[in-house]
Structure formats: structure tokens, C-alpha cells
Design a protein around this motif. Structure first.
Motif: not given
Lengths: 432, 162
Positions: A188-204, A256-261, A267-270
Motif C-alpha cells: 500500500k502506498i500513501s502520501f500526506g501527513r502522518y503520525h510518525t510510525p516511529v513508536n506504538y503510542w504515537n500511531t495507536a 521531510n524531517g523535523r522543522g526548525q522548531v 509541513d511547508a517544506g523541508d
């Protein structure tokens, strides 16, 4: 006296006439209904004659029995569907709206006009009621294989209103916006803004306060927190393979990774020419049913405001027992920052949470406890704002409806550089 | 095989506990059959695979055929059997499970609710890839009953019954 009787009869005449007219209408209606019953009985007889007594034929669409109505009274999920060929055909787009909400109360040993230790964050010094997040979910199938998912939140903030200084108001946010193509279960392939699947709680759980057992999230996945990047903008490839009963699930992400904050995504670009990437793997084996074990690796390059550029590696692992007797969640994450100049720093965070759905009182009560810790070296300039602490959270959840809960919890946080923070929190959360 | 074998499990109480015997020729009133369209390219599912389908973890029968789950409304015996044997969840847990599944964007929607076995079989006959659970004695002509672990409703070891 005769005059009065005559007047009375004159008044009665139109009433009787109306009654007679109504009576005629009723008789006609009864006659029509009887004729219809006769027709239906004849039809039933014909059908029964032509039917194999051992095997019922595929029923006619209007044969849904009266139990359907009774069942609907108990069903709060999808609405009734008529078994007609029209109802069986999918409609695109098929927009559905749902959401979450919560109202909170806190009383802590911290006092102040801003900042602090509220139900959602370690640093909100506020006692009193607060509206939590109002979350709206939009889901829509656009075709048999393409779907859209959107999540919007409105968060009460002290600085989200107008004027100078800013009045309190609501901060709207596009939390997730995902367009996904499902080729099959494996890809499955998707594009957009996600809850980063880097740990369980964040996506669950993330914005679904009602979904999580506790009021508060672990600080490592806190709203506005910086320990892990909670949002990710880019593309995600995911899928699952049976893997001999292990049921291996994967997520590969590029974006895109983290922003300057660093608590915000790009969101608006890397902010640089290095895309972040992640790999998330977890298994949900057939046996024991209900367990999930997995881990992630995340790589990014940071250019924080007022900080030094650094490479970032995150490794995390989790084990979850999803049943409620008991419920068990444990996660660990290690974040490595590699500054352009200087040596690497490692920060760790973990939590262990246990809960148990009590068998009494209609299984509505669930006590819980969580212990958690974040450790950041003083020399890690990137994580200067991340608190080092050890915290305990104990509470109970009461599900007063199948779609709403009341939670009460006590927290005690030992902070590295300041006095302990303790407080009592209450929340009612729900989905709709 | 388009309908159940019509067997009955009779439980006999003895000194050593319960003994089961299967009497052929009568329907098992407690067995729940998994019904699909006859054109579904599948006759048998392992119980683990069935659970994956019901949990929404397996969403495709093949690349061009999506699974559509049809589940009876609360209060129906078939629903109770499915929740107890496959999901191993209470009604509240089942509801929360699917709300969470949709929340995580892992599924576009929860299973479709049907209000009678007739409605279930009607929709199965109309929706390619759909799967429903109905009382074994009420499987109509023109639909296929899937085996679980090679077993049809009423056979010893068939898992979907009260």
C-alpha cells in the motif's frame, strides 16, 4: 327548550357528517389493506410451493424480519442498510465523519498564569477545567483501491485568539491528511501527513483520548514534545505478510524531517536537502493472540533554530499485549544526535503501563499504572527543552458508556532540576 | 459444497466428563457458517487466517477482490458466536477495536451491519468478496460455505458454535 334542542341538533349535524365521511374513508382503507393482505398471502403460498423445504432460497430483499428494528436500537455504529442491489453498490466518494472530544480538570502543586502542568503536558501550571482537543476525522473511499483520511483538531490555547497580547482561542490544525492506494495486503502506498510510525503510542492513540486508557500520554510522545518527531510529511509504503503465522507488518517512510522548531514537522517544506526516512517493523503472531512486538529506525538531519546542525538516529522498540485482562504496553526509544562539531549524545525514554479490566461492576472499571522516564544528557544542546524526569501515573478509568469514559488519575514527576510536580487529573473523553 | 453437512453434536454426560458424538442427518443449531459467493476462489481458511480477515488485517482475497465484512447487529446469536470465538472480545471491545482501526487509517470503515440472516445472504450474493456469518441451517442455494481448518459446520472440531 325546543329552540335549544334544535340548535344543538344543528351543531351536531356537521360533526356526524364528518364522522360518517371519516368512517367511509376508514372502510375504504381497510378494504384496500385486506386486498393487499390477500395478494401477499397468495404470493407467499406460491413461493412456498416452489421452495425446496431443506434449503431456503436466497430471500427477497424485503424479507428482513422485525428483529432488524430491534437490533438497530442497540447499534450505535453504522446505520441500517437496506439489502437492495442499490445498497450493495459502493458509492464514491463515501465521506464519513467521526471524531473525539475531551474535557479535563486538573489540580496540581504548580500555580501560575501560563505554562504549567496540565492534563496534556508536563509544563502547564493550571488548576481548573480545560477543554481538550476537539478532533474530527474524515474518511472517504474514492475508488475500490483509493481512500482518503483526514484529521482536523481544534485545540484551546491561551494564545490562539486575536489581539495583542493574544486572547485565548482555538488553534486549528491539520493533523493528518493521507491519500492511499491499496494494491493488495502486501503493498500500500500513501502520501500526506502522518503520525510518525516511529513508536506504538504515537500511531495507536495520538489524538484519540478516548482510545487510550490513561488521561495523559507518555511524555516521550507528548503533544508538542520533541523527543520523537510525532508528525511526518511525505510518503509511506506499508503492508503485511503472513510470514508463517508471525504476520509481519512493515512501514517504509520517506519525507521531510523535523522543522526548525524540532517539535514540528516540515509541513511547508523541508529545512534542508536531506529527507528523513524510517523503517518500522512489527509482528502480530497468530499465537498468542493479542500480542504485538516491533521496532523502528528513523534517520534525519536537523537544523534547529539557535542550535547546531546534527544528524539524528532514533531506534525504538515496543511490546504490547492488547487485551484488557491485563493490558500491557512497554516502549523504549534511544535518540542519538551527531553534531557537525563535537561528539555524539544519546538520550533515552521509556515507559511501562499496565491496566486490568475488573470483572465486576459490568466490567466498566479499569485501574492502571504507568512508570516512565526520560533521560537527556546536559550536553545535548538539541534536546535542551526536553525535561529529564521519572514519573508515576496511577488512575482508574470508568466506561459509563460504550463510547464515553471518565478517568481519574494522580501523577508524581521527579524532575532533575526542580521540585517534584504532583497533581490530580480528571477527564471525560468520548468519540462520536 | 454449497450448504452445511447438517450434523448434530450431542453431548453425553459420563463419569469421565462430557463425551461428544456426531449424529449425521440433522442440523447443528448452534453452528455458524461462513458464507461467500460461489465465485470466490477459495474453499477453505485456517482459523488464524479467518481471524486475520475478521480483524481487518487481511483486506484482500486477491489483488482485484477486496474483502467486505458483514456482521450481524448486536443481539444476534451469530454475532455473539463470532465475537466469542474469533475476536474473543466483548461488545464494547469489538466496537472500540474498529473505531481504533479506522482511527489509525488501517481500514476505511468498520464491518457493514446486517439485521437478519436473510439480509446477510442477500448482500453476500450481491457484493463480490463479501463474507457473512449465518446460522448453518439457513445457508441458501447459490452461496458457498467456507471450510475452517478443512471442516464444515457440524463436523467435529468445527470452531464456530456456541
Amino acid at each position: 327548550m325546543k329552540r335549544f334542542v334544535a340548535i344543538f341538533i344543528l351543531f351536531l349535524l356537521p360533526v356526524c357528517a364528518r364522522a360518517q365521511a371519516a368512517d367511509t374513508e376508514t372502510r375504504e382503507l381497510i378494504a384496500r389493506l385486506l386486498a393487499r393482505i390477500d395478494t401477499l398471502e397468495q404470493r407467499v403460498t406460491e413461493l412456498e410451493k416452489g421452495r425446496d423445504p431443506k434449503t431456503p432460497a436466497v430471500p427477497a430483499a424485503r424479507q428482513a424480519p422485525a428483529e432488524a428494528t430491534a437490533a438497530h436500537l442497540h447499534e450505535q455504529a453504522p446505520g441500517p442498510e437496506t439489502p437492495t442491489s442499490e445498497a450493495a453498490q459502493p458509492v464514491y466518494p463515501s465521506l464519513k465523519l467521526s471524531g473525539f472530544g475531551d474535557v479535563n480538570f486538573s489540580a496540581t502543586n504548580l500555580h501560575g498564569t501560563s505554562g504549567g502542568f496540565g492534563p496534556q503536558t508536563l509544563l502547564a501550571p493550571h488548576s481548573g477545567f480545560a477543554l481538550g482537543q476537539t478532533t474530527l476525522h474524515l474518511t472517504s473511499a474514492l475508488s475500490p483501491k483509493v481512500s482518503f483520511f483526514g484529521e482536523l483538531t481544534f485545540t484551546a490555547r491561551t494564545d490562539a485568539g486575536t489581539g495583542s497580547p493574544s486572547a485565548p482561542g482555538f488553534n486549528p490544525e491539520v493533523e493528518r491528511l493521507i491519500l492511499r492506494y491499496d494494491a493488495n495486503d502486501y503493498f500500500k502506498i500513501s502520501f500526506g501527513r502522518y503520525h510518525t510510525p516511529v513508536n506504538y503510542w504515537n500511531t495507536a492513540f495520538h489524538h484519540g483520548q478516548w482510545l487510550q486508557t490513561t488521561i495523559s500520554r507518555p511524555e516521550m510522545t507528548q503533544f508538542g514534545g520533541a523527543f520523537i518527531p510525532v508528525h511526518f510529511i511525505g510518503t509511506l509504503v506499508e503492508g503485511a505478510v503472513p510470514a508463517g503465522g508471525l504476520n509481519l507488518n512493515y512501514n517504509f517512510g520517506l519525507g521531510n524531517g523535523r522543522g526548525q522548531v524540532i517539535g514540528r514537522g516540515g509541513d511547508a517544506g523541508d529545512i534542508n536537502n536531506n529527507r528523513a526516512w524510517l523503517v518500522n517493523l512489527f509482528v502480530k503472531p497468530n499465537l498468542p493472540y493479542g500480542i504485538q512486538v516491533g521496532g523502528s529506525v528513523y534517520r534525519d538531519r536537523l537544523n534547529p533554530i539557535g542550535g547546531q546542525a546534527a544528524g539524528e538516529w532514533i531506534e525504538s522498540a515496543h511490546i504490547v499485549w492488547q487485551k484488557e485482562t491485563p493490558e500491557f504496553l512497554a516502549e523504549f526509544a534511544n535518540v542519538t544526535h551527531q553534531p557537525v562539531f563535537g561528539r555524539s549524545r544519546n538520550s533515552q525514554a521509556w515507559y511501562v503501563q499496565a491496566a486490568y479490566r475488573l470483572p465486576w461492576f459490568e466490567r466498566l472499571w479499569k485501574p492502571y499504572y504507568r512508570i516512565e522516564q526520560i533521560h537527556v544528557p546536559r550536553s545535548d544542546a538539541t534536546f535542551r527543552a526536553v525535561p529529564t524526569f521519572t514519573g508515576s501515573t496511577a488512575g482508574v478509568r470508568y466506561d459509563f458508556s460504550s463510547l464515553a469514559a471518565f478517568k481519574l488519575e494522580y501523577r508524581y514527576y521527579w524532575l532533575r532540576d526542580s521540585a517534584p510536580v504532583k497533581g490530580i487529573f480528571a477527564q471525560t473523553s468520548f468519540t462520536f | 459444497m454449497s450448504h452445511c453437512l447438517c450434523s448434530r453434536r450431542v453431548f453425553l454426560s459420563g463419569a469421565g466428563g462430557l463425551a461428544a458424538a456426531v449424529v449425521r442427518g440433522a442440523p447443528d443449531p448452534s453452528a455458524v457458517a461462513i458464507v461467500v459467493r460461489t465465485d470466490l476462489p477459495l474453499d477453505n481458511l485456517s482459523f488464524a487466517e479467518l481471524r486475520r480477515v475478521m480483524l481487518g488485517d487481511r483486506q484482500f482475497w486477491s489483488s482485484n477482490l477486496k474483502v467486505t465484512l458483514l456482521v450481524r447487529a448486536p443481539g444476534a446469536r451469530e454475532r455473539d458466536v463470532v465475537l466469542k470465538t474469533i475476536y474473543q472480545m466483548s461488545e464494547a471491545q469489538f466496537r472500540q477495536y474498529w473505531i481504533a482501526k479506522v482511527f489509525r487509517a488501517e481500514a476505511a470503515s468498520a464491518p457493514r451491519i446486517v439485521y437478519s440472516n436473510e439480509m446477510a445472504t442477500e448482500l453476500v450474493s450481491q457484493i463480490p468478496g463479501s463474507v457473512a456469518f449465518v446460522e448453518a441451517s439457513q445457508v441458501p442455494k447459490g452461496l458457498k460455505t467456507l471450510k475452517i481448518n478443512g471442516l464444515l459446520p457440524g463436523q467435529p472440531g468445527y470452531p464456530l458454535h456456541e
